[in-house]
Design a protein around this motif. Structure first.
Motif, PDB file in Angstrom:
ATOM      1  N   ALA A 575       0.821  -1.213   0.000  1.00 11.66           N
ATOM      2  CA  ALA A 575       0.000   0.000   0.000  1.00 11.66           C
ATOM      3  C   ALA A 575       0.854   1.261   0.000  1.00 11.66           C
ATOM      4  CB  ALA A 575      -0.938  -0.017   1.201  1.00 11.66           C
ATOM      5  N   LEU A 576       2.047   1.180   0.605  1.00 14.87           N
ATOM      6  CA  LEU A 576       2.938   2.343   0.639  1.00 14.87           C
ATOM      7  C   LEU A 576       3.391   2.750  -0.767  1.00 14.87           C
ATOM      8  CD1 LEU A 576       5.224   1.458   3.692  1.00 14.87           C
ATOM      9  CD2 LEU A 576       3.398   3.170   3.612  1.00 14.87           C
ATOM     10  N   TYR A 577       3.538   1.764  -1.639  1.00  9.38           N
ATOM     11  CA  TYR A 577       4.037   2.011  -2.987  1.00  9.38           C
ATOM     12  C   TYR A 577       2.920   2.080  -4.035  1.00  9.38           C
ATOM     13  CZ  TYR A 577       8.672   1.188  -1.087  1.00  9.38           C
ATOM     14  OH  TYR A 577       9.826   1.281  -0.350  1.00  9.38           O
ATOM     15  N   ALA A 578       1.689   1.861  -3.592  1.00 10.35           N
ATOM     16  CA  ALA A 578       0.558   1.886  -4.524  1.00 10.35           C
ATOM     17  C   ALA A 578       0.291   3.319  -4.985  1.00 10.35           C
ATOM     18  CB  ALA A 578      -0.686   1.303  -3.861  1.00 10.35           C
ATOM     19  N   ARG A 579       0.093   3.489  -6.279  1.00 12.13           N
ATOM     20  CA  ARG A 579      -0.181   4.820  -6.834  1.00 12.13           C
ATOM     21  C   ARG A 579      -1.673   5.115  -6.922  1.00 12.13           C
ATOM     22  NH1 ARG A 579       3.762   3.225 -11.770  1.00 12.13           N
ATOM     23  NH2 ARG A 579       5.802   3.542 -10.750  1.00 12.13           N
ATOM     24  N   GLY A 580      -2.476   4.086  -6.728  1.00  5.90           N
ATOM     25  CA  GLY A 580      -3.912   4.248  -6.943  1.00  5.90           C
ATOM     26  C   GLY A 580      -4.637   4.883  -5.777  1.00  5.90           C
ATOM     27  N   ASP A 581      -5.801   5.466  -6.073  1.00  5.20           N
ATOM     28  CA  ASP A 581      -6.699   5.986  -5.038  1.00  5.20           C
ATOM     29  C   ASP A 581      -7.503   4.861  -4.389  1.00  5.20           C
ATOM     30  OD1 ASP A 581      -5.969   8.664  -5.503  1.00  5.20           O
ATOM     31  OD2 ASP A 581      -7.342   8.766  -7.218  1.00  5.20           O
TER      32      ASP A 581
END
Length: 770
Positions: A575-581
């Motif tokens: 989740a830290l590296y996720a770019r999505g909303d």
């Protein structure tokens, strides 16, 4: 007319007479059956009221009379029995003896004639009928096989497949047979055989664990004296006005209805009756008789028939109480109905809408088919009128919204529940977990068969559409797969949000590759990224695959997590590296079925009031793996409807309805990234493997969001293939510690799931009785 022509005509007339023969079949006991007249008195006492006793697990009748003609037939059976559930089987001997391959299965439905199509091949030698698969007592009230024209049989076949079989879910009835024949050609099979196999798959082969009749017999009843002592202690004893529209009911049922009001233990009621210009003069006589008997009964006689909405409003004009309860002219109230309502109002004085559980009444007065409902469930109310009976409303609110609206006849109570609930806070809508209403299941009634009245679905569709589009104009509402059910297609934002799918894995390319390839190939939602969270993979083939897929598809990234396996920690890292909303927790053994699965989940997750959203997951054999999580099952949580057939409607069709649930599985779960962060993500410290998804959902619910499960996102789930089972001492100790943490942290919530009912089991996952 020559002799040959006359002979052919006579033969045709005999064939027609045989085809139209409506006489019941003659049954001769073949094996493990005893008629009760041959039993000793002490044996017959166990089965009082039943004609037959099955003395083994394979009772059999031989059916005699002329054998049915080749072609389509309808099997019709009505049977009462002393078992939790029963199913009959018809065996056809075509020269190879009786065998399962040529048998017809039909589960019995209480209080009604159960029916199904079947096909008689050539040559038919004999018929056998098995009334149940276990020891017990029963009476066969009706057994008939009716010949059907091919046109009518094909129409019924197409209708059931369109309504109930997953292969034809989005196929119009008129296109079912052409689609079936195309499939048969592609698979090089006889279309007839394929049609019968698909049709047979729509009949649920599950057994109820506990008889409702037996369950009722063991329920403790409050004594009238105890009830009166409780009533005397109530701070307020509100007057409850019962609204009763009447139009040409069966007189004996009308009397039972009126008597059920007179028998109320709670005395502070008013019965407001509006006769809607009944053409039966005896109806007026009965109403006048009861009005003379009790001053609390008031009747208004309408001069013109205006149908149920107009009649209900005429009765509403008589109401003097602070609350109104809705009653139909052939139904009955439990003697405790208004007492439990008053008791609930004592505990919830601000309530504006109260509703209870209910069951049905058969032609012989037997109670069956109880509906044990959840607490306030707004998304379920958009999908069906689960509130139904007994509905009790604050009178001022009903008048404020305009009472029952003409034009919504058939679903006027659903329309009223939607409009009233829209003006109330969730804690002002109160569920009473007692069966307080008995809904008459007479011939032609909606209680007996919701498909009896198609106009009710249209009226309900209009009510739901108006309610939804008033708040969200771009939303679309359409009829569901079953009568009186509905689907809301919530709009996607104009700028589609990026969805980050987090897929933890370790080695196992044979599991990972089908999952990732299927997501990339079978997902029509365009804005997605797929993050493979690699937890110390060493398999060369797996490493090669991850390198290859991330190179050829820009939507894929591989992140390395070089720590011991901890599902919560790995996903928090991703989740830290996720770019999505929007974040999607996805197991590495998931395979999408319908291409719009992610669109559906995103539509729901973008709603500001919604937190976690879960999907409908199947095992590879097309049985249910996940249809939402029920708290308390097995001590912590279990999956609703686990192992049900893919075509099953589920408990009151809930397997096919979007609804609010307390939790959904992390095997396929979407939520907005901001919500995930606000609640602190997954619990790494205490829930490394199990229950972290349930814990997350409960934290999200505690933050004020509604969690939701949708049946319109379907995927296969090869459950826990990559991680393995908890089959050694270390794993069992870890699992026990995680369960203890959940009990210590969430115990009160685990013991009372608002999306479930306290009368249903916490041992099994099948909505059976507790």
């Amino acid at each position: 007319m020559n002799a040959r022509t006359r002979k052919r005509l006579d033969k045709g007339l005999r064939w027609l007479a045989r085809a139209l023969n409506q006489t019941p079949l003659v049954r001769r006991p073949l094996s493990r059956l005893k008629p009760h007249r041959h039993l000793r008195c002490e044996e017959n006492a166990a089965g009082t009221g039943f004609e037959w006793q099955a003395v083994g697990d394979d009772p059999q009748f031989r059916l005699t009379r002329e054998l049915p003609l080749p072609g389509w037939h309808m099997l019709e059976v009505a049977m009462t029995h002393d078992q939790p559930s029963a199913a009959v089987k018809l065996y056809l001997d075509t020269g190879w003896g009786f065998n399962e391959a040529q048998s017809v299965y039909l589960p019995m439905k209480a209080g009604r004639v159960s029916k199904r199509l079947f096909y008689v091949p050539r040559p038919l030698k004999a018929l056998r009928f098995d009334p149940m698969g276990q020891e017990g007592h029963f009476t066969l009230h009706h057994l008939r096989m009716a010949w059907l024209s091919p046109w009518f049989a094909h129409d019924r076949l197409a209708q059931r497949l369109a309504n109930m079989h997953h292969e034809y879910r989005d196929v119009a009835k008129g296109e079912v047979l052409p689609a079936l024949k195309r499939r048969a050609r592609e698979e090089q099979r006889d279309w007839h055989t394929l049609a019968l196999a698909d049709y047979d798959a729509t009949f649920e082969r599950r057994s109820t664990r506990y008889s409702y009749t037996e369950w009722l017999s063991k329920r403790r009843r409050l004594s009238p004296q105890h009830v009166q002592r409780v009533i005397a202690k109530l701070r307020q004893r509100p007057l409850i006005s019962i609204v009763l529209p009447v139009y040409n009911p069966r007189l004996e049922w009308l009397r039972e209805c009126l008597d059920s009001v007179l028998e109320q233990h709670y005395p502070h009621w008013q019965l407001c009756i509006a006769d809607d210009a009944s053409s039966d003069s005896e109806v007026r006589q009965v109403l006048a008789e009861y009005a003379e008997r009790d001053a609390r009964i008031q009747v208004v006689y309408r001069q013109q028939n205006g149908h149920i909405c107009a009649a209900s409003n005429s009765a509403l004009e008589l109401a003097e109480g602070n609350f109104v309860a809705l009653l139909d002219h052939d139904d009955r109230l439990s003697p405790y109905a208004l007492f439990h309502v008053a008791e609930a109002l004592h505990r919830h004085p601000d309530a504006g809408l109260l509703y209870s559980d209910e069951d049905k009444l058969g032609e012989r007065g037997e109670r069956f088919d109880p509906h044990f409902k959840p607490q306030w469930n707004p998304d379920l109310l958009l999908a069906q009128n689960y509130i139904s009976h007994l509905g009790v409303y604050r009178t001022g609110l009903v008048r404020e919204v305009g009472g029952c609206r003409e034009g919504f006849e058939g679903s006027q109570d659903h329309d009223l529940a939607l409009r009233v609930s829209d003006r109330l806070a969730p804690d002002q809508i109160v569920h009473i977990p007692h069966v307080l209403y008995h809904w008459r299941a007479g011939e032609g009634s909606t209680a007996l068969e919701s498909g009896e009245k198609n106009y009710t679905t249209e009226a309900g569709l209009m009510a739901v559409r108006e309610q939804v589009t008033r708040r969200v104009p771009a939303a679309q509402v359409e009829a569901g797969h079953y009568p009186n059910t509905y689907r809301v297609r919530w709009p996607l934002p104009e700028r589609l949000p990026l969805v980050s799918l987090l897929v933890p894995t370790r080695d196992g390319v044979d599991i990972l590759k089908p999952c990732v390839d299927a997501i990339l190939e079978r997902t029509d939602y365009p804005e997605l990224e797929l993050l493979i969270l690699d937890n110390q993979s060493t398999c060369t083939a797996t490493l090669d695959y991850m390198r290859d897929v991330s190179t050829r598809d820009a939507r894929v990234r591989v992140l390395r997590w070089n720590e011991p396996f901890n599902y919560s920690a790995i996903n928090n890292f991703g989740a830290l590296y996720a770019r999505g909303d929007i974040l999607g927790l996805v197991n590495n053994d998931i395979e999408p079925i319908n291409p719009d699965w992610l669109c559906e989940l995103v539509r729901q997750a973008c709603r500001p009031e919604i937190g976690c959203v879960g999907a409908k997951l199947y095992y590879p054999n097309d049985t249910l793996q996940h249809a939402g999580v029920i708290l308390g099952i097995g001590g912590v949580a279990g999956h609703a409807h686990k192992y049900f057939n893919r075509n099953s409607p589920g408990y009151f069709t809930r397997l096919n309805l979007a609804q609010n649930l307390s939790a959904v599985t992390g095997a396929c779960l979407l939520l907005r990234k901001a919500v995930f962060q606000d609640v602190g993500g997954l619990n790494e410290e205490h829930l490394a493997i199990a229950f972290n998804d349930v814990d997350l959902c409960l934290k999200v619910r505690g933050a004020g969001y509604r969690n939701l499960w949708t049946p319109y996102a379907e995927l296969y789930h090869h459950e826990s293939v990559s991680r393995g089972a908890d089959d050694n001492a270390v794993k069992r100790a870890r699992a026990n510690a995680e369960a203890r943490y959940m009990r210590d942290t969430w115990s009160k919530q685990l013991d009372c799931d608002p999306a479930y009912n306290p009368n249903l089991t916490l041992v099994h996952e099948d909505f059976s009785l507790r």
